[in-house]
Design a protein around this motif. Sequence first.
Motif, PDB file in Angstrom:
ATOM      1  N   LYS A   1      14.770  72.915  35.166  1.00  0.00           N
ATOM      2  CA  LYS A   1      15.120  72.659  33.758  1.00  0.00           C
ATOM      3  C   LYS A   1      15.724  73.927  33.156  1.00  0.00           C
ATOM      4  CE  LYS A   1      10.407  73.532  32.130  1.00  0.00           C
ATOM      5  NZ  LYS A   1       9.214  73.050  31.503  1.00  0.00           N
ATOM      6  N   PRO A   2      16.553  73.757  32.130  1.00  0.00           N
ATOM      7  CA  PRO A   2      17.166  74.950  31.538  1.00  0.00           C
ATOM      8  C   PRO A   2      16.150  75.742  30.725  1.00  0.00           C
ATOM      9  CG  PRO A   2      17.911  72.958  30.414  1.00  0.00           C
ATOM     10  CD  PRO A   2      17.015  72.508  31.519  1.00  0.00           C
TER      11      PRO A   2
ATOM     12  N   THR B   1      15.189  77.100  27.459  1.00  0.00           N
ATOM     13  CA  THR B   1      15.563  76.881  26.051  1.00  0.00           C
ATOM     14  C   THR B   1      15.193  78.127  25.240  1.00  0.00           C
ATOM     15  OG1 THR B   1      13.382  75.988  25.575  1.00  0.00           O
ATOM     16  CG2 THR B   1      15.092  74.403  26.214  1.00  0.00           C
ATOM     17  N   PRO B   2      15.813  78.308  24.064  1.00  0.00           N
ATOM     18  CA  PRO B   2      15.453  79.469  23.229  1.00  0.00           C
ATOM     19  C   PRO B   2      13.967  79.471  22.875  1.00  0.00           C
ATOM     20  CG  PRO B   2      17.443  78.397  22.412  1.00  0.00           C
ATOM     21  CD  PRO B   2      16.936  77.536  23.509  1.00  0.00           C
ATOM     22  N   GLU B   3      13.384  78.283  22.674  1.00  0.00           N
ATOM     23  CA  GLU B   3      11.954  78.216  22.309  1.00  0.00           C
ATOM     24  C   GLU B   3      11.074  78.673  23.473  1.00  0.00           C
ATOM     25  OE1 GLU B   3      13.989  75.360  22.205  1.00  0.00           O
ATOM     26  OE2 GLU B   3      14.567  75.910  20.179  1.00  0.00           O
ATOM     27  N   TRP B   4      11.430  78.208  24.660  1.00  0.00           N
ATOM     28  CA  TRP B   4      10.636  78.566  25.840  1.00  0.00           C
ATOM     29  C   TRP B   4      10.750  80.070  26.107  1.00  0.00           C
ATOM     30  CZ3 TRP B   4      11.828  77.082  31.636  1.00  0.00           C
ATOM     31  CH2 TRP B   4      10.682  77.324  32.402  1.00  0.00           C
ATOM     32  N   GLU B   5      11.975  80.572  25.968  1.00  0.00           N
ATOM     33  CA  GLU B   5      12.198  82.004  26.184  1.00  0.00           C
ATOM     34  C   GLU B   5      11.380  82.837  25.191  1.00  0.00           C
ATOM     35  OE1 GLU B   5      16.262  83.261  25.926  1.00  0.00           O
ATOM     36  OE2 GLU B   5      15.742  85.325  26.383  1.00  0.00           O
TER      37      GLU B   5
ATOM     38  N   SER C   1      18.594  81.743  32.896  1.00  0.00           N
ATOM     39  CA  SER C   1      19.274  80.551  32.379  1.00  0.00           C
ATOM     40  C   SER C   1      18.486  79.276  32.642  1.00  0.00           C
ATOM     41  CB  SER C   1      20.669  80.430  32.995  1.00  0.00           C
ATOM     42  OG  SER C   1      20.545  80.085  34.362  1.00  0.00           O
ATOM     43  N   GLN C   2      17.632  79.311  33.676  1.00  0.00           N
ATOM     44  CA  GLN C   2      16.903  78.082  34.022  1.00  0.00           C
ATOM     45  C   GLN C   2      15.574  78.431  34.672  1.00  0.00           C
ATOM     46  OE1 GLN C   2      19.627  75.891  36.503  1.00  0.00           O
ATOM     47  NE2 GLN C   2      19.862  77.527  38.000  1.00  0.00           N
TER      48      GLN C   2
END
Length: 541
Positions: free
Chosen positions: A218-219, A221-225, A78-79
């Motif tokens: 930081k959370p 994000t879908p892009e980072w994941e 999640s983060q």
Amino acid sequence: MSNNKTDFDTIVIGSGFAGLALIHYLREAGLSVQVFDKAADIGGTWTWNRYPGAMTDSEGYYYCLTFSKELLQKWTWSQRYPAWEETHRYMHFVADECDMWPHIQLNTEVTSAEYQKDKAIWLITTADGKQYTCKYFISGMGMISDPVIPNIKGIDSFKGPLFHSARWPEGLDYKGKRVGIIGAGATTVQMLPVMAKEAGSVTVFQRTPNFILPAMQKPMTPEWEKEIKDNYDDVIAKCRNHVFGMAFDSPVGRNAVDTPAEEVQKIFEENWNGSFRWVFETFDDLLADAKANDMASEFIINKMKERIDDPELEKILCPELGEYPLFAKRPPLDHGYLEAYSRDNVNLVDIRNKEPIVEITETGVRTTDNEFEFDIIILATGFRAYTGSLEALTIRGESGQTLSEKWDKTSKSIMGVCVADFPNMFTITGPQAPFANLPTSIEQNAMWVSDCIKTMENQGHNLCTPKQQAEDEWSAHVADVHVQTLMNQGDSVNSWMMGANIENHEPRVLIYFGGADVYYDKLRESVDAGFPELEFSTLAG
Ligand code: NAP
């Protein structure tokens, strides 16, 4: 091969990351595995360390096990740094998905492990008096798991709850209460900002100041994941080839000492993005060269000062330049620690230079200058690292001596995985292994152990004897590397990395400072060369 029948091929102590990794790799090698854990749940560190604010200091996406590509894709963090609950959930996810539960027996404390020379097997005794035999005995107890209770006068006299941070009482209500925290290391740095929001007051008793690096949570994000999951092979390779076992972009091919001073500051500033990354992704010499280390230390001290609004607090919280090198003590990552001291309900006591603790009383803590009243006292006083958990039980080797006796003055091993005089025994991240991103090191160790047993059994042997000469050579190498590093000043600042935080205990080099990447290469070379550090033989049953 021996005809001696044992209850299990392997018995493992500990169901943290090491236990889970071992279940996977040993099972893959065709061996039966039984894991015992004294805790009521799996998770190791992440089941014991439930203090408020506990979370990983490695970014979650590489603080995990990598043996299954499918699991890496399936799990979502999640983060950036998962809290302990999330890491703990992740470990349940691994155990569920990989059907590991049948191998794990919880609430079972191993009290002794004794090598049976005549049969080349291990006899394991648990606290309930039961005994089990195995061919191979493996410790997965973790390198920072044995809490240190300080020897402070009157410690037993306090009437309220008093406990070590790694033994957090379930359901403890600290809302509105007066809390005292003894110790100001990585644990307190995480705990204070969270507790300060709800406690009536929190008083921290600090001895040595730390270089505090901001975590910058930081959370995910879908892009980072997506970026991570599309490139997991690269992430794993980075960890495997990194000096600290982390998925960092280093070495960067640049030294601070060869860079103009202004440029150094600019690079430091631009890369001030949180985590240990800053230390490794700016320059390659920050931990190797005294001048470069000073530049980094000074930058961190200045950054800390920017966040502290009181000159008196600044003096206590910031290390002085030159006091000790950055990383001679493991620097904590913070989530609002320094700012927490601006709160009216937070108090810092300098017990090194101003008012040492004299005693713990029925009602609180007495220093040379003051008497502090508390409802709760937390000992965030660290751990007996690397050897503590192993020495806490009776582990008896071939000659009859215990591990604790053997390690009285030094804590020698072969690459942190084997110990001379303890045949058919393995330790995951034992003493003289590097200190690095732990899941990376754990998996490298677990692979080495399963390769070793597989190789030996395939050759028809049942006895693996660590060579004394190999242990002497590895320990000499560890000592040589250590004296060449800046970290050799760790004992002057009570660093657990030198065992210098333990009273009446000779400091010793507990860590291989040659780099995790170099160490992983050495493990691989050992496998490729057929385990020259060990003698394989056959004891007829
Ligand atoms: P620590 O870093 O060893 O800190 C212990 C603190 O207690 C230090 O401030 C120490 O002072 C103080 N202390 C010890 N004995 C004392 C005594 N008798 N009187 C007064 N103060 C005393 O322990 P920790 O904070 O539990 O962290 C240990 C390690 O665990 C970390 O370095 C880290 O590797 C790991 N950890 C990891 C995470 C994470 O990754 N999320 C979180 C927490 C911990 P001195 O410095 O003067 O000795």
